[in-house]
Design a protein around this motif. Structure first.
Motif, PDB file in Angstrom:
ATOM      1  N   SER A  16      48.449  39.180  29.776  1.00 33.93           N
ATOM      2  CA  SER A  16      49.799  38.699  29.467  1.00 33.93           C
ATOM      3  C   SER A  16      50.889  39.456  30.222  1.00 33.93           C
ATOM      4  CB  SER A  16      50.052  38.811  27.961  1.00 33.93           C
ATOM      5  OG  SER A  16      50.058  40.175  27.549  1.00 33.93           O
ATOM      6  N   ILE A  17      50.533  40.207  31.253  1.00 30.80           N
ATOM      7  CA  ILE A  17      51.507  41.091  31.906  1.00 30.80           C
ATOM      8  C   ILE A  17      52.743  40.334  32.396  1.00 30.80           C
ATOM      9  CG2 ILE A  17      50.229  40.996  34.110  1.00 30.80           C
ATOM     10  CD1 ILE A  17      51.234  43.826  34.681  1.00 30.80           C
ATOM     11  N   GLY A  18      52.546  39.189  33.041  1.00 27.87           N
ATOM     12  CA  GLY A  18      53.687  38.433  33.555  1.00 27.87           C
ATOM     13  C   GLY A  18      54.569  37.895  32.445  1.00 27.87           C
ATOM     14  N   VAL A  19      53.934  37.361  31.405  1.00 24.33           N
ATOM     15  CA  VAL A  19      54.678  36.848  30.254  1.00 24.33           C
ATOM     16  C   VAL A  19      55.435  37.980  29.566  1.00 24.33           C
ATOM     17  CG1 VAL A  19      54.467  35.747  27.991  1.00 24.33           C
ATOM     18  CG2 VAL A  19      53.074  34.943  29.905  1.00 24.33           C
ATOM     19  N   ASP A  20      54.785  39.135  29.436  1.00 24.70           N
ATOM     20  CA  ASP A  20      55.431  40.270  28.766  1.00 24.70           C
ATOM     21  C   ASP A  20      56.680  40.723  29.512  1.00 24.70           C
ATOM     22  OD1 ASP A  20      53.492  40.292  26.803  1.00 24.70           O
ATOM     23  OD2 ASP A  20      52.255  41.787  27.802  1.00 24.70           O
ATOM     24  N   ILE A  21      56.576  40.857  30.826  1.00 21.85           N
ATOM     25  CA  ILE A  21      57.736  41.279  31.614  1.00 21.85           C
ATOM     26  C   ILE A  21      58.856  40.240  31.497  1.00 21.85           C
ATOM     27  CG2 ILE A  21      58.581  41.696  33.956  1.00 21.85           C
ATOM     28  CD1 ILE A  21      55.811  42.888  34.603  1.00 21.85           C
ATOM     29  N   HIS A  22      58.490  38.955  31.633  1.00 21.45           N
ATOM     30  CA  HIS A  22      59.489  37.875  31.566  1.00 21.45           C
ATOM     31  C   HIS A  22      60.165  37.838  30.199  1.00 21.45           C
ATOM     32  CE1 HIS A  22      61.112  33.784  31.350  1.00 21.45           C
ATOM     33  NE2 HIS A  22      61.094  33.771  32.680  1.00 21.45           N
ATOM     34  N   GLN A  23      59.363  37.902  29.129  1.00 22.42           N
ATOM     35  CA  GLN A  23      59.942  37.858  27.787  1.00 22.42           C
ATOM     36  C   GLN A  23      60.783  39.094  27.497  1.00 22.42           C
ATOM     37  OE1 GLN A  23      59.873  34.529  26.797  1.00 22.42           O
ATOM     38  NE2 GLN A  23      59.727  35.488  24.796  1.00 22.42           N
ATOM     39  N   GLY A  24      60.334  40.246  27.961  1.00 24.53           N
ATOM     40  CA  GLY A  24      61.123  41.456  27.782  1.00 24.53           C
ATOM     41  C   GLY A  24      62.479  41.346  28.455  1.00 24.53           C
ATOM     42  N   LEU A  25      62.478  40.805  29.673  1.00 25.90           N
ATOM     43  CA  LEU A  25      63.724  40.606  30.412  1.00 25.90           C
ATOM     44  C   LEU A  25      64.655  39.652  29.661  1.00 25.90           C
ATOM     45  CD1 LEU A  25      65.240  41.147  33.134  1.00 25.90           C
ATOM     46  CD2 LEU A  25      64.117  39.090  34.011  1.00 25.90           C
ATOM     47  N   LYS A  26      64.114  38.529  29.236  1.00 26.77           N
ATOM     48  CA  LYS A  26      64.923  37.522  28.526  1.00 26.77           C
ATOM     49  C   LYS A  26      65.467  38.079  27.216  1.00 26.77           C
ATOM     50  CE  LYS A  26      64.657  32.848  26.579  1.00 26.77           C
ATOM     51  NZ  LYS A  26      63.784  31.665  26.361  1.00 26.77           N
ATOM     52  N   GLN A  27      64.608  38.739  26.438  1.00 24.16           N
ATOM     53  CA  GLN A  27      65.055  39.278  25.159  1.00 24.16           C
ATOM     54  C   GLN A  27      66.070  40.400  25.349  1.00 24.16           C
ATOM     55  OE1 GLN A  27      64.420  37.959  22.156  1.00 24.16           O
ATOM     56  NE2 GLN A  27      63.361  36.373  23.321  1.00 24.16           N
ATOM     57  N   GLY A  28      65.962  41.114  26.447  1.00 20.42           N
ATOM     58  CA  GLY A  28      66.947  42.148  26.739  1.00 20.42           C
ATOM     59  C   GLY A  28      68.331  41.565  26.957  1.00 20.42           C
ATOM     60  N   PHE A  29      68.389  40.475  27.700  1.00 23.21           N
ATOM     61  CA  PHE A  29      69.686  39.808  27.898  1.00 23.21           C
ATOM     62  C   PHE A  29      70.229  39.270  26.572  1.00 23.21           C
ATOM     63  CE2 PHE A  29      68.421  39.362  32.458  1.00 23.21           C
ATOM     64  CZ  PHE A  29      69.533  39.976  33.005  1.00 23.21           C
ATOM     65  N   LEU A  30      69.357  38.662  25.777  1.00 25.09           N
ATOM     66  CA  LEU A  30      69.803  38.114  24.492  1.00 25.09           C
ATOM     67  C   LEU A  30      70.312  39.219  23.570  1.00 25.09           C
ATOM     68  CD1 LEU A  30      66.947  35.515  23.818  1.00 25.09           C
ATOM     69  CD2 LEU A  30      69.359  34.992  24.283  1.00 25.09           C
ATOM     70  N   ALA A  31      69.647  40.369  23.569  1.00 26.29           N
ATOM     71  CA  ALA A  31      70.044  41.470  22.694  1.00 26.29           C
ATOM     72  C   ALA A  31      71.402  42.041  23.062  1.00 26.29           C
ATOM     73  CB  ALA A  31      68.995  42.575  22.735  1.00 26.29           C
ATOM     74  N   GLN A  32      71.788  41.925  24.348  1.00 27.94           N
ATOM     75  CA  GLN A  32      73.099  42.422  24.776  1.00 27.94           C
ATOM     76  C   GLN A  32      74.237  41.497  24.338  1.00 27.94           C
ATOM     77  OE1 GLN A  32      73.132  44.012  28.988  1.00 27.94           O
ATOM     78  NE2 GLN A  32      70.998  43.337  28.910  1.00 27.94           N
ATOM     79  N   LYS A  33      73.885  40.276  23.969  1.00 27.17           N
ATOM     80  CA  LYS A  33      74.854  39.311  23.454  1.00 27.17           C
ATOM     81  C   LYS A  33      75.999  39.050  24.426  1.00 27.17           C
ATOM     82  CE  LYS A  33      73.744  40.479  18.666  1.00 27.17           C
ATOM     83  NZ  LYS A  33      74.208  40.995  17.361  1.00 27.17           N
ATOM     84  N   LYS A  34      75.670  39.039  25.715  1.00 28.94           N
ATOM     85  CA  LYS A  34      76.663  38.712  26.735  1.00 28.94           C
ATOM     86  C   LYS A  34      76.368  37.322  27.294  1.00 28.94           C
ATOM     87  CE  LYS A  34      77.378  43.547  28.134  1.00 28.94           C
ATOM     88  NZ  LYS A  34      77.283  44.527  29.247  1.00 28.94           N
ATOM     89  N   TYR A  35      75.365  37.248  28.125  1.00 30.64           N
ATOM     90  CA  TYR A  35      74.938  35.967  28.693  1.00 30.64           C
ATOM     91  C   TYR A  35      73.507  36.149  29.176  1.00 30.64           C
ATOM     92  CZ  TYR A  35      76.199  38.647  32.833  1.00 30.64           C
ATOM     93  OH  TYR A  35      76.314  39.648  33.765  1.00 30.64           O
ATOM     94  N   VAL A  36      72.809  35.051  29.281  1.00 31.12           N
ATOM     95  CA  VAL A  36      71.452  35.068  29.822  1.00 31.12           C
ATOM     96  C   VAL A  36      71.480  34.332  31.156  1.00 31.12           C
ATOM     97  CG1 VAL A  36      69.048  34.424  29.452  1.00 31.12           C
ATOM     98  CG2 VAL A  36      70.475  35.076  27.499  1.00 31.12           C
ATOM     99  N   PRO A  37      71.356  35.045  32.252  1.00 28.88           N
ATOM    100  CA  PRO A  37      71.360  34.369  33.553  1.00 28.88           C
ATOM    101  C   PRO A  37      70.103  33.527  33.730  1.00 28.88           C
ATOM    102  CG  PRO A  37      70.783  36.683  33.813  1.00 28.88           C
ATOM    103  CD  PRO A  37      71.179  36.500  32.380  1.00 28.88           C
ATOM    104  N   GLN A  38      70.164  32.603  34.636  1.00 28.37           N
ATOM    105  CA  GLN A  38      68.972  31.828  34.957  1.00 28.37           C
ATOM    106  C   GLN A  38      67.967  32.727  35.665  1.00 28.37           C
ATOM    107  OE1 GLN A  38      69.681  28.293  37.283  1.00 28.37           O
ATOM    108  NE2 GLN A  38      67.513  27.991  37.730  1.00 28.37           N
ATOM    109  N   ILE A  39      66.738  32.733  35.181  1.00 30.98           N
ATOM    110  CA  ILE A  39      65.694  33.573  35.771  1.00 30.98           C
ATOM    111  C   ILE A  39      64.812  32.691  36.650  1.00 30.98           C
ATOM    112  CG2 ILE A  39      63.730  35.093  35.305  1.00 30.98           C
ATOM    113  CD1 ILE A  39      65.036  35.691  32.563  1.00 30.98           C
ATOM    114  N   VAL A  40      64.827  32.964  37.935  1.00 31.18           N
ATOM    115  CA  VAL A  40      64.012  32.226  38.901  1.00 31.18           C
ATOM    116  C   VAL A  40      62.781  33.077  39.192  1.00 31.18           C
ATOM    117  CG1 VAL A  40      63.909  31.197  41.193  1.00 31.18           C
ATOM    118  CG2 VAL A  40      66.069  31.186  39.909  1.00 31.18           C
ATOM    119  N   SER A  41      61.626  32.660  38.673  1.00 26.28           N
ATOM    120  CA  SER A  41      60.427  33.494  38.775  1.00 26.28           C
ATOM    121  C   SER A  41      59.397  32.899  39.718  1.00 26.28           C
ATOM    122  CB  SER A  41      59.819  33.714  37.393  1.00 26.28           C
ATOM    123  OG  SER A  41      59.417  32.490  36.818  1.00 26.28           O
ATOM    124  N   GLU A  42      58.645  33.788  40.346  1.00 22.71           N
ATOM    125  CA  GLU A  42      57.530  33.408  41.208  1.00 22.71           C
ATOM    126  C   GLU A  42      56.361  34.337  40.906  1.00 22.71           C
ATOM    127  OE1 GLU A  42      57.295  30.955  43.253  1.00 22.71           O
ATOM    128  OE2 GLU A  42      59.345  30.345  43.759  1.00 22.71           O
TER     129      GLU A  42
END
Length: 386
Positions: A16-42
């Motif tokens: 789950s390494i890729g999912v974990d990094i992606h979810q951690g990144l997304k949840q980090g933005f949400l926790a800051q309560k500012k904005y969630v940028p579009q994440i373009v992943s490869e």
């Protein structure tokens, strides 16, 4: 909407390494309560193809209006793609396990290294073991983990503190080949050691503990572990091997600071448990958020933004984080730990002390100042990605 790029690896034993990094990144933005940028992943597979990474990054920077790319890649791969970011004045955040030591520590005006510091952890915990009187050691690792230069870091830390390595044991790569038979023969021949300097990650930690439990008497020696040997999701699936187990952790779910509690709750709310890889993604969101804001301030001048970021401090689940400016690498506290059995006889982590930022930075500078001489690593893949 603002965009960031994300290069994600895959792994056979951290599925789950890729999912974990992606979810951690997304949840980090949400926790800051500012904005969630579009994440373009490869996806970059095991990270063994630098040209693929180069092509994907070039596409992101040229056609997707992306100003910051976050990538779980090796130093060797980062070295190849750094010129793209300098030429286009964008920013690369390298998510780094810290398992390898590069042959040189070149500065790059548009690159930041955000690290879990497995080499530094191994250097420090090996040094601590020798200073505590555990001066006679056996070095135990495997075909995979031993191929990275965190093994060299541990040797330097131990030997320069007065320790002597009496024997080296390397295990096989697959479970059927993974055993400690030769190590047991060495002990059964009348040899003794104070500790086992142990270097494993993922499933190998579980297999190692199973073999220790099956082959050695309780309390026969102390087992020394670096950060990736203390990953709590792995420990929970590993039988307690009936030895004294001491180590240095980069992070633990048991840390009680507010940022860690928010991090753990954020991951649980997304249906995932917190681990080292979601931590990397989560903390990367703190860096990326500040970078995106500063890009506006400095009219999209990545070089100026990097200079500002390296002067900043960040409150993270690990504690206060800042950058060592010579190598542009993040620093955070580490935690002295021991592994103890839970009620089911499996392993759990217990924090017994900390190594503060001043001590971490001092040890890091000491470690990277040591010449590698003939020590080298042939692994180009991102650590744990096989």
């Amino acid at each position: 909407m603002k965009k960031i790029g994300l290069l994600l690896p895959r792994s056979t034993y951290y599925a789950s390494i890729g999912v974990d990094i992606h979810q951690g990144l997304k949840q980090g933005f949400l926790a800051q309560k500012k904005y969630v940028p579009q994440i373009v992943s490869e996806n970059i597979g095991f990270g063994t193809d630098p040209q693929l990474c180069y092509n994907l990054v070039e596409k992101m920077l040229l056609s997707s209006e992306i100003e910051v790319v976050i990538a779980y890649i090796s130093h060797k791969t980062a070295q190849m793609i750094r010129p793209l970011f300098k030429a286009m004045n964008k920013i690369l955040i390298v998510l780094d396990s810290g398992a390898n030591l590069p042959q040189e520590w070149p500065r790059s005006s548009n690159t930041l290294y955000h690290s879990l510091h497995n080499s530094l952890g191994n250097f420090l915990v090996s040094e601590m073991a020798a200073k505590q009187g555990l001066t006679k050691a056996v070095n135990v690792t495997g075909y995979y983990d031993g191929g990275y230069l965190h093994s060299h870091a541990g040797y330097i830390g131990f030997s320069e503190a007065g320790g002597i390595i009496l024997y080296n044991h390397a295990t096989g790569y697959k479970r059927d080949d993974f055993n400690l038979h030769e190590l047991k023969k060495w002990f059964d021949s009348g040899n003794s050691a104070d500790c086992l300097l142990s270097l494993f990650s993922g499933d190998y930690v579980q297999w190692y503990f199973e073999e220790l439990q099956a082959n050695f008497s309780p309390g026969q020696f102390t087992v020394i572990l670096p950060p990736f040997g203390l990953e709590e999701s792995v420990l929970a699936e590993s039988p307690f091997p009936n030895q004294s187990l001491l180590g240095l952790a980069s992070w633990s779910e048991k840390l009680l600071n507010e940022e860690n509690l928010v991090f753990i709750d954020s991951m649980l709310s997304s249906g995932k448990s917190a681990n080292l890889f979601s931590l990397l993604g989560y903390e990367a969101s703190l860096l990326a958020s500040s970078i995106l804001e500063l890009m506006e301030k400095y009219q999209h001048n990545g070089k100026e933004v990097c200079r500002d970021i390296m002067e900043m401090e960040f409150q993270t689940p690990r504690g206060k984080l800042l950058f060592e400016q010579t190598t542009q690498t993040s620093m955070a506290p580490m935690y002295q730990s021991k592994v103890v059995p839970d009620e089911k006889g499996m392993c759990q982590l217990e924090i017994i002390g900390d190594v503060n930022l001043h001590q971490i930075k001092e040890a890091y500078i000491k470690m990277v100042s040591k010449p590698l001489n003939s020590a080298t690593s042939g692994w180009v893949n991102s650590y744990t990605c096989i």
